[in-house]
Write an enzyme that holds these catalytic residues in place. Structure first.
Site, PDB file in Angstrom:
ATOM      1  N   GLU A   1       6.661   2.129  25.226  1.00 19.84           N
ATOM      2  CA  GLU A   1       7.135   1.593  23.958  1.00 19.84           C
ATOM      3  C   GLU A   1       6.407   2.340  22.871  1.00 19.84           C
ATOM      4  O   GLU A   1       5.229   2.654  23.015  1.00 19.84           O
ATOM      5  CB  GLU A   1       6.856   0.090  23.864  1.00 19.84           C
ATOM      6  CG  GLU A   1       7.739  -0.712  24.782  1.00 19.84           C
ATOM      7  CD  GLU A   1       7.018  -1.892  25.411  1.00 19.84           C
ATOM      8  OE1 GLU A   1       5.805  -2.042  25.211  1.00 19.84           O
ATOM      9  OE2 GLU A   1       7.683  -2.644  26.119  1.00 19.84           O
TER      10      GLU A   1
ATOM     11  N   TYR B   1       7.801  12.404  23.083  1.00 22.81           N
ATOM     12  CA  TYR B   1       8.387  11.760  24.255  1.00 22.81           C
ATOM     13  C   TYR B   1       9.792  12.285  24.543  1.00 22.81           C
ATOM     14  O   TYR B   1      10.127  12.559  25.699  1.00 22.81           O
ATOM     15  CB  TYR B   1       8.396  10.238  24.083  1.00 22.81           C
ATOM     16  CG  TYR B   1       7.007   9.663  23.945  1.00 22.81           C
ATOM     17  CD1 TYR B   1       5.956  10.099  24.752  1.00 22.81           C
ATOM     18  CD2 TYR B   1       6.722   8.698  22.992  1.00 22.81           C
ATOM     19  CE1 TYR B   1       4.681   9.574  24.616  1.00 22.81           C
ATOM     20  CE2 TYR B   1       5.442   8.166  22.868  1.00 22.81           C
ATOM     21  CZ  TYR B   1       4.427   8.616  23.678  1.00 22.81           C
ATOM     22  OH  TYR B   1       3.161   8.099  23.546  1.00 22.81           O
TER      23      TYR B   1
END
Length: 141
Positions: free
Chosen positions: A105, A117
């Site tokens: 997250e 990411y």
């Protein structure tokens, strides 16, 4: 810049706690970080410079074959030098070898982390409204 990835140990805690305070609005205490060292479900890795300076660190929690990247933090002086990507790459390799999947997250406003990411193959699966303690801060999952 030369550094190596090593498992975190108790001697690293003061420097890691200092990075926590620099990087997060709600940092973990040194005592909490120390507890994580002795948790069998946690992997703590850090980038250590030739002189012993902790440049950054990461944490993955693995339960059975499911992994969650809890955090990657890099001291401001060592950002944009590949440290976070090296830590992330180590965890991705670990995940491919030992986990069914690796999730994370990230604060929706953290564009640099999201870019890292996405560049490394993560995809957005959803959004958690008001996930963080700060009002209106969503998490991208």
């Amino acid at each position: 810049m030369n550094y190596k990835l090593v498992p975190m140990d108790k001697s690293h805690l003061p420097q890691v706690a200092a990075i926590e305070r620099e990087c997060f609005s709600h940092p973990w205490s040194e005592a909490l970080l120390e507890q994580e060292l002795y948790n069998d479900m946690i992997s703590l890795v850090l980038a250590e410079g030739e002189d012993g300076t902790v440049l950054g660190y990461g944490e993955v929690r693995a339960i059975l074959d499911e992994g969650t990247l809890e955090k990657i933090a890099v001291a401001p002086a060592y950002r944009r030098q590949g440290v976070a990507e090296a830590i992330l790459s180590a965890y991705i390799r670990f995940g491919r070898a030992h986990l069914a999947f690796l999730t994370l997250e990230v604060r929706a406003s953290n564009d640099k982390a999201i870019s890292l990411y996405l560049k490394n193959g993560f995809v957005q699966e959803g959004r958690r409204k008001d996930y963080y303690k700060d009002p209106g801060e969503d998490a991208i999952i």
